[in-house]
Each structure stands twice: as structure tokens, then as C-alpha cells.
Write a protein that holds these residues in place. Structure first.
Motif, PDB file in Angstrom:
ATOM      1  N   VAL A 297      -1.333  -5.772  11.197  1.00  0.00           N
ATOM      2  CA  VAL A 297       0.055  -5.470  10.870  1.00  0.00           C
ATOM      3  C   VAL A 297       0.237  -3.956  10.918  1.00  0.00           C
ATOM      4  O   VAL A 297      -0.566  -3.215  10.336  1.00  0.00           O
ATOM      5  CB  VAL A 297       0.416  -6.006   9.465  1.00  0.00           C
ATOM      6  N   PRO A 298       1.260  -3.452  11.623  1.00  0.00           N
ATOM      7  CA  PRO A 298       1.467  -1.999  11.692  1.00  0.00           C
ATOM      8  C   PRO A 298       1.581  -1.377  10.307  1.00  0.00           C
ATOM      9  O   PRO A 298       2.170  -1.957   9.391  1.00  0.00           O
ATOM     10  CB  PRO A 298       2.781  -1.873  12.479  1.00  0.00           C
ATOM     11  N   PHE A 299       1.014  -0.184  10.165  1.00  0.00           N
ATOM     12  CA  PHE A 299       0.978   0.519   8.880  1.00  0.00           C
ATOM     13  C   PHE A 299       1.111   2.008   9.152  1.00  0.00           C
ATOM     14  O   PHE A 299       0.597   2.520  10.153  1.00  0.00           O
ATOM     15  CB  PHE A 299      -0.330   0.185   8.156  1.00  0.00           C
ATOM     16  N   GLU A 300       1.774   2.714   8.268  1.00  0.00           N
ATOM     17  CA  GLU A 300       2.048   4.134   8.474  1.00  0.00           C
ATOM     18  C   GLU A 300       0.780   4.974   8.461  1.00  0.00           C
ATOM     19  O   GLU A 300       0.707   6.013   9.125  1.00  0.00           O
ATOM     20  CB  GLU A 300       3.010   4.629   7.381  1.00  0.00           C
ATOM     21  N   GLY A 301      -0.210   4.553   7.728  1.00  0.00           N
ATOM     22  CA  GLY A 301      -1.450   5.324   7.599  1.00  0.00           C
ATOM     23  C   GLY A 301      -1.445   6.139   6.326  1.00  0.00           C
ATOM     24  O   GLY A 301      -0.451   6.797   5.997  1.00  0.00           O
ATOM     25  N   ASP A 302      -2.553   6.108   5.577  1.00  0.00           N
ATOM     26  CA  ASP A 302      -2.624   6.830   4.306  1.00  0.00           C
ATOM     27  C   ASP A 302      -2.302   8.304   4.482  1.00  0.00           C
ATOM     28  O   ASP A 302      -1.536   8.889   3.704  1.00  0.00           O
ATOM     29  CB  ASP A 302      -4.027   6.690   3.709  1.00  0.00           C
ATOM     30  N   ASN A 303      -2.881   8.929   5.509  1.00  0.00           N
ATOM     31  CA  ASN A 303      -2.654  10.365   5.671  1.00  0.00           C
ATOM     32  C   ASN A 303      -1.207  10.668   6.045  1.00  0.00           C
ATOM     33  O   ASN A 303      -0.635  11.668   5.599  1.00  0.00           O
ATOM     34  CB  ASN A 303      -3.637  10.972   6.675  1.00  0.00           C
ATOM     35  N   ASN A 304      -0.587   9.810   6.832  1.00  0.00           N
ATOM     36  CA  ASN A 304       0.818  10.028   7.182  1.00  0.00           C
ATOM     37  C   ASN A 304       1.734   9.861   5.978  1.00  0.00           C
ATOM     38  O   ASN A 304       2.728  10.588   5.829  1.00  0.00           O
ATOM     39  CB  ASN A 304       1.254   9.050   8.282  1.00  0.00           C
ATOM     40  N   ILE A 305       1.420   8.891   5.124  1.00  0.00           N
ATOM     41  CA  ILE A 305       2.245   8.679   3.923  1.00  0.00           C
ATOM     42  C   ILE A 305       2.187   9.907   3.022  1.00  0.00           C
ATOM     43  O   ILE A 305       3.219  10.395   2.540  1.00  0.00           O
ATOM     44  CB  ILE A 305       1.772   7.425   3.159  1.00  0.00           C
ATOM     45  N   VAL A 306       0.982  10.419   2.797  1.00  0.00           N
ATOM     46  CA  VAL A 306       0.840  11.595   1.928  1.00  0.00           C
ATOM     47  C   VAL A 306       1.536  12.802   2.551  1.00  0.00           C
ATOM     48  O   VAL A 306       2.265  13.539   1.870  1.00  0.00           O
ATOM     49  CB  VAL A 306      -0.638  11.898   1.663  1.00  0.00           C
ATOM     50  N   ALA A 307       1.340  13.013   3.850  1.00  0.00           N
ATOM     51  CA  ALA A 307       1.990  14.143   4.517  1.00  0.00           C
ATOM     52  C   ALA A 307       3.508  14.038   4.401  1.00  0.00           C
ATOM     53  O   ALA A 307       4.201  15.040   4.137  1.00  0.00           O
ATOM     54  CB  ALA A 307       1.568  14.201   5.980  1.00  0.00           C
ATOM     55  N   ARG A 308       4.028  12.835   4.570  1.00  0.00           N
ATOM     56  CA  ARG A 308       5.482  12.638   4.462  1.00  0.00           C
ATOM     57  C   ARG A 308       5.971  12.899   3.043  1.00  0.00           C
ATOM     58  O   ARG A 308       6.972  13.598   2.838  1.00  0.00           O
ATOM     59  CB  ARG A 308       5.838  11.213   4.879  1.00  0.00           C
ATOM     60  N   MET A 309       5.286  12.362   2.048  1.00  0.00           N
ATOM     61  CA  MET A 309       5.701  12.539   0.654  1.00  0.00           C
ATOM     62  C   MET A 309       5.692  14.014   0.272  1.00  0.00           C
ATOM     63  O   MET A 309       6.649  14.515  -0.325  1.00  0.00           O
ATOM     64  CB  MET A 309       4.748  11.788  -0.282  1.00  0.00           C
ATOM     65  N   PHE A 310       4.626  14.694   0.605  1.00  0.00           N
ATOM     66  CA  PHE A 310       4.504  16.090   0.186  1.00  0.00           C
ATOM     67  C   PHE A 310       5.494  16.981   0.920  1.00  0.00           C
ATOM     68  O   PHE A 310       6.025  17.935   0.360  1.00  0.00           O
ATOM     69  CB  PHE A 310       3.069  16.580   0.410  1.00  0.00           C
ATOM     70  N   LYS A 311       5.787  16.641   2.178  1.00  0.00           N
ATOM     71  CA  LYS A 311       6.776  17.409   2.927  1.00  0.00           C
ATOM     72  C   LYS A 311       8.163  17.183   2.350  1.00  0.00           C
ATOM     73  O   LYS A 311       8.953  18.120   2.178  1.00  0.00           O
ATOM     74  CB  LYS A 311       6.744  17.017   4.402  1.00  0.00           C
TER      75      LYS A 311
ATOM     76  N   ARG B 205       0.823  -1.213   0.000  1.00  0.00           N
ATOM     77  CA  ARG B 205       0.000   0.000   0.000  1.00  0.00           C
ATOM     78  C   ARG B 205       0.858   1.266   0.000  1.00  0.00           C
ATOM     79  O   ARG B 205       0.537   2.242  -0.680  1.00  0.00           O
ATOM     80  CB  ARG B 205      -0.962  -0.017   1.194  1.00  0.00           C
ATOM     81  N   THR B 206       1.921   1.267   0.766  1.00  0.00           N
ATOM     82  CA  THR B 206       2.806   2.440   0.778  1.00  0.00           C
ATOM     83  C   THR B 206       3.378   2.686  -0.606  1.00  0.00           C
ATOM     84  O   THR B 206       3.378   3.826  -1.102  1.00  0.00           O
ATOM     85  CB  THR B 206       3.929   2.239   1.799  1.00  0.00           C
ATOM     86  N   SER B 207       3.848   1.642  -1.262  1.00  0.00           N
ATOM     87  CA  SER B 207       4.408   1.782  -2.614  1.00  0.00           C
ATOM     88  C   SER B 207       3.361   2.261  -3.602  1.00  0.00           C
ATOM     89  O   SER B 207       3.665   3.031  -4.516  1.00  0.00           O
ATOM     90  CB  SER B 207       4.991   0.451  -3.080  1.00  0.00           C
ATOM     91  N   ALA B 208       2.119   1.803  -3.429  1.00  0.00           N
ATOM     92  CA  ALA B 208       1.045   2.218  -4.335  1.00  0.00           C
ATOM     93  C   ALA B 208       0.803   3.724  -4.236  1.00  0.00           C
ATOM     94  O   ALA B 208       0.646   4.410  -5.261  1.00  0.00           O
ATOM     95  CB  ALA B 208      -0.230   1.453  -3.999  1.00  0.00           C
ATOM     96  N   ILE B 209       0.791   4.249  -3.010  1.00  0.00           N
ATOM     97  CA  ILE B 209       0.567   5.683  -2.825  1.00  0.00           C
ATOM     98  C   ILE B 209       1.752   6.481  -3.363  1.00  0.00           C
ATOM     99  O   ILE B 209       1.585   7.520  -4.030  1.00  0.00           O
ATOM    100  CB  ILE B 209       0.305   5.984  -1.339  1.00  0.00           C
ATOM    101  N   GLU B 210       2.946   5.986  -3.109  1.00  0.00           N
ATOM    102  CA  GLU B 210       4.139   6.679  -3.611  1.00  0.00           C
ATOM    103  C   GLU B 210       4.186   6.670  -5.129  1.00  0.00           C
ATOM    104  O   GLU B 210       4.582   7.663  -5.755  1.00  0.00           O
ATOM    105  CB  GLU B 210       5.387   6.025  -3.018  1.00  0.00           C
ATOM    106  N   GLU B 211       3.771   5.576  -5.751  1.00  0.00           N
ATOM    107  CA  GLU B 211       3.731   5.505  -7.219  1.00  0.00           C
ATOM    108  C   GLU B 211       2.720   6.502  -7.783  1.00  0.00           C
ATOM    109  O   GLU B 211       2.966   7.132  -8.824  1.00  0.00           O
ATOM    110  CB  GLU B 211       3.381   4.090  -7.673  1.00  0.00           C
ATOM    111  N   ALA B 212       1.589   6.661  -7.115  1.00  0.00           N
ATOM    112  CA  ALA B 212       0.588   7.620  -7.580  1.00  0.00           C
ATOM    113  C   ALA B 212       1.171   9.026  -7.628  1.00  0.00           C
ATOM    114  O   ALA B 212       0.903   9.786  -8.579  1.00  0.00           O
ATOM    115  CB  ALA B 212      -0.634   7.579  -6.664  1.00  0.00           C
TER     116      ALA B 212
END
Length: 516
Positions: A498-512, A459-466
């Protein structure tokens, strides 16, 4: 908090729930023939047993679990069948163990619902947001004396919020939390009521001062949830007979059926609606009047009179409809409609629900819990209404839950495929069904050759690819829609969290990171 064997049997007899009590050689329905016994603990977990515990054997309970309780001193259990061969404890045999648990839990916790004004909210979409809006208004009105039970958070003191596990808790947990809310001085309780809450008797015997039915569309239809849409709707409709007053969305499908239910039970009904102009504002008791222009402001009208202009922190006209629902609810309780109290809902933000992020390069992302046809369609509709003049390039990162609501998968694709540029299907929660199978099924529903579609299981890779793909198409406004998990910090894989970063955290991290 105590419950005696005698009082438990008496209550069950009153509700025609008791079959018999088996205590050694004695089989009886007469509480006077039973030994004196008090319970200072109740549980549905055999690991929590003490000599003073009343244990509920509900659902797919295996009687072999009782063997371990013999050494723990179990004195009494409630079940739908006799387990004497596994334990010497007294058995309270009932017609329905989950219903009995709800009745006895309410008694054990001193009937906390009688000391609260209880508001139950159901519907296919909008329950959580409406619950938060309603709590905010009532909290402002009552100076912080409103509790909340939602699919996101529970709040038992009007101030502190803790992540919840279920939309509607098990009855024992529900009455325990209600008892705590009373102990904390709460006057109101706002809670979401799922279709499963009625399907599996989590709210059996609970009466709502106000019930709200927001809308209905097919969802939660599977072999382990609701076999048909009719069953799903029927379960949700049970809130009507179990409420003193109802608030119903005037534009809900099957509105006439809902009103028939209320009329048959003598339940007064108030209505709410979202309208685009003043012309038809009388179509409901409370109306949110939205401009066709780009928001944010909208007007609220109650009984034909304006109560103010408001701006929500959560985008989307569907949330303006939720605001109208919240106002209709508080009006039905008798709370004065004061603009100062209503303004409290303007500040409400719910992590992972219509949460917007904007990168340094202008890419826009929305993180939301949308997970079915109705919610995905509403989300894409919003994007076109808000950004359509810019001809945005839209990428949808989504998955679908495993082992349930199988119909959602086709609905997700159908709602979006003719209006977006790309699907990225990815992992979501599942029990035993593999995410590979789920994503393959999602792919099979893509019939529009103009939309790009693929699978990235991580899921993290999918969001980063987008986001990488958006940067490669910088000649257009790119909007990323990331749906299904919101702020949740775990993914359920093969029935394990399973621990997961969270969709909103992934986007916040990428954009930052991108903006550095």
C-alpha cells in the motif's frame, strides 16, 4: 547467453545434484542420450515461458501452473519431482531445485563472479551501512568500478542506485545483476548476505573473495524463518566456509566459534573493533577509536598505526564500528589504505538510516530502520550519549513486522521502556497477521508503569501525534525516534503493498510546516 540441455545435465552431474532426466519414455542420467536443445532464457515464473526457456519449479511451486505453459511451448523444466502428468516438457529432476537454480544460473550468465572481486557482508546489524562504506572506499579507489547489492539499493554501474526488493536476491536475479555489473565494467561487487540467503540457498555455490561477519544477536526467529537462535547463527556462519578470507568483529558474540570455523577451513581472519581509547587499540587489526566526548570525529588505527581522523555523515558510534569494518575489508582485499579513498565514506548518507531532522522549535527526530532489541538499544544508547546532559524526553514510534521474527516484539519494548517517556505503537509490514494483534502484543510487554504507551494504527497519524505531544512538552528537549520503515514508500498490509508517504518524508513535511 545460452545454456544447453547437455551442459546443464553435465554441470548437475558434476555437483551430484542430478537424479534423472525424463524425456518422454526415456529416463537417463547420460547427457549423450538427450536431444540437442539450447536455452536462451531461464526463469522461475511460468508467465515468462517461451519455447527456449528453462523453467525452474522451486519452493512452494504448484504443478498446476505447468498446464498453462503447454500452449506457450515449454520444452524443459527443473524440479524435485516428475511433473509428466502436467506437461510433456522434458524434466530435469534434481535433489534440490533451488540449489540447482543457483548452479545453472551462474553457468547461464557466464560465471560473472569469476570476473569480479566479490565481498559478502553478514551480521545482525550494520550490514547495509558497512556495505555502503565499503563501496564508497572501493569506488574512490577504482574510479567508480564498484557495484553494490543491499537491502536498500542496488548499484550495478558504480553511479546509479535503484531500490531493491530483498537483502540478498534470488540466485537467478543475483547472477543476472552480477552479469550486468561485469558488462558495465565493474571490478568489485559489495553485497549483503542475509541468514535467509543460506537458509533457502540464494547464494548456493557462490564463493566470496572476502566475507565479513560483523556481529550476532537474536533476530529472524519464527516458524517461517529460523526456528532457533542456533539455526540463525549456523546459517550466518556458512559465509566463512564460502570465503577466501574473513573479517570478523572482535567483539561479536560467539567470536571464538567463528574463529574455530575459520581455522577448521583454513580461512585467514582479520578483525575490527570500536574502542574508546588508545589503550586497547591492539585488540583488533583495525580499530575505530572514539572519544567519550560528543562526536563527530574519530580516529582509525590499522595495525597500530593511525590512518587518519574521520567524520561520518551518519551519526552513532555503531556506525564508526561499521567504518572500521569497511576499512578492514578493503585492507583484506589488498587495497592500499589511503586517506583520500577512506574519506569517501565520510560523505555517505543512507535515507532512512540515522536520518536526523530538527524543527524550528528545537524538536529533534531520528528516522531509522531499527527493528529489534539490539538496534533499538543502540539507538537509545546513542541518544543518551549525544543528548543525555539535556535530560531529553524521548518518544518512540514503532511497530513490528507481522508473521515473522516474533521475538523482536518483546525485545523492542525491553530495549527502550526504562529510558523513554512514551511508546506509540503503530502499523508496520504484515502478511496475514493483523496490526491490531501485533500492537496489542507489543503493549502486553510494557511493564514499566512510568512509561506512557498507546496504539495509533495509522502510521502517519502516529508520527504526527508524537510531534504534537512534543510541542505540548516544550519545557524539555524532545527527541522523536521513528523506527522500522525509514524511507520506504509502501507498507505491506495483508500481503499487499500500500502506498505510504515514508517516515522521513512525514517528518520533513511536519517540521517544514511547523517552521513556516
Amino acid at each position: 547467453m545460452t545454456l544447453t540441455l547437455e551442459s546443464a545435465v553435465t554441470l548437475l552431474n558434476q555437483h551430484h545434484m542430478l537424479r534423472e532426466v525424463i524425456s518422454g519414455e526415456v529416463w537417463t542420467t547420460d547427457s549423450a542420450k538427450l536431444p540437442q536443445r539450447s536455452f536462451t532464457n531461464i526463469s522461475y515464473d511460468t508467465r515468462e515461458v517461451t519455447p527456449d526457456t528453462l523453467l525452474f519449479c522451486k519452493g512452494r511451486f504448484s504443478p498446476k501452473y505447468l498446464e498453462s505453459t503447454n500452449n506457450l511451448g515449454l520444452s524443459c523444466y527443473v524440479a524435485q519431482e516428475d511433473f509428466s502428468q502436467y506437461t510433456s516438457a522434458t524434466g530435469i529432476i534434481v535433489k534440490n531445485a533451488t540449489q540447482a537454480m543457483s548452479l545453472l544460473s551462474a553457468a547461464y550468465f557466464d560465471f560473472p563472479q569469476e570476473q569480479l572481486t566479490v565481498i559478502g557482508i553478514t551480521g545482525t546489524k550494520g550490514k547495509t551501512t558497512t556495505a555502503y562504506f565499503t563501496q564508497a572506499i572501493l569506488n574512490a579507489h577504482s574510479h567508480g568500478k564498484t557495484a553494490l547489492l543491499s537491502s536498500v539499493d542496488n548499484c550495478l554501474d558504480g553511479v546509479h542506485y535503484a531500490e531493491s526488493d530483498l537483502t540478498t536476491p534470488e540466485s537467478m536475479d543475483l547472477f543476472r545483476m552480477m552479469h550486468q555489473a561485469v558488462a558495465n565494467g565493474m571490478r568489485y561487487l559489495v553485497m549483503e548476505v542475509s541468514s535467509q540467503a543460506y537458509k533457502v540457498d540464494r547464494v548456493y555455490g557462490l564463493h566470496f573473495d572476502i566475507g565479513a561477519f560483523l556481529n550476532i544477536s537474536p533476530d529472524h526467529i519464527s516458524s517461517i524463518e529460523h526456528p532457533t537462535f542456533e539455526d540463525y547463527l549456523y546459517c550466518k556462519r556458512q559465509i566463512i566456509a564460502n570465503s577466501s578470507r574473513m573479517v570478523i568483529g572482535a567483539d561479536s558474540q560467539h567470536f571464538s566459534l567463528l574463529k574455530d570455523d575459520a581455522a577448521n577451513d583454513g580461512i585467514p581472519v582479520s578483525t575490527f573493533a570500536l574502542r574508546s581509547s588508545n589503550a586497547d587499540r591492539q585488540a583488533a587489526d583495525v580499530v575505530a577509536i572514539s572519544s567519550e566526548d560528543i562526536r563527530p570525529a574519530f580516529d582509525l588505527v590499522a595495525n597500530g598505526e593511525s590512518v587518519g581522523t574521520f567524520t561520518l555523515s551518519i551519526e552513532g558510534d555503531f556506525n564508526e564500528a561499521n567504518a572500521a569494518a569497511a576499512v578492514a575489508i578493503v585492507r583484506s582485499i589488498g587495497v592500499p589504505i589511503e586517506e583520500s579513498s577512506l574519506q569517501a565514506m565520510e560523505k555517505i548518507r543512507i535515507s532512512g538510516r540515522m536520518e536526523r531532522f530538527i524543527s524550528n522549535d528545537g524538536t529533534i527526530a531520528y528516522v531509522d530502520y531499527a527493528h529489534n532489541y539490539a538496534s533499538i538499544k543502540a539507538l537509545v544508547d546513542f541518544v543518551y550519549q549525544r543528548y543525555g546532559q539535556h535530560h531529553p524526553r524521548i518518544t518512540l514510534v514503532t511497530g513490528s513486522a507481522g508473521n515473522k521474527a516474533i521475538d523482536r516484539r518483546e525485545g523492542i519494548v525491553k530495549a527502550a521502556q526504562d529510558r523513554i517517556a512514551r511508546f506509540i505503537f503503530t502499523t508496520e509490514d504484515t502478511d496475514t497477521e493483523t496490526n491490531e494483534e501485533i500492537c496489542a502484543q507489543l503493549m502486553s510487554y510494557v511493564t514499566n508503569p512510568s512509561v506512557e504507551a498507546g496504539v495509533i494504527l495509522d502510521r502517519t497519524s502516529a508520527i504526527e501525534e508524537a510531534y504534537r505531544d512534543a510541542q505540548a512538552h516544550s519545557d524539555r528537549l524532545n527527541i522523536l525516534l521513528i523506527t522500522g520503515k525509514g524511507e520506504e514508500r509502501w507498507i505491506k498490509e495483508m500481503n499487499h503493498h500500500v502506498p505510504f508517504e515514508g517516515d522521513n518524508n512525514i517528518v520533513a513535511r511536519m517540521f517544514k510546516e511547523e517552521s513556516k
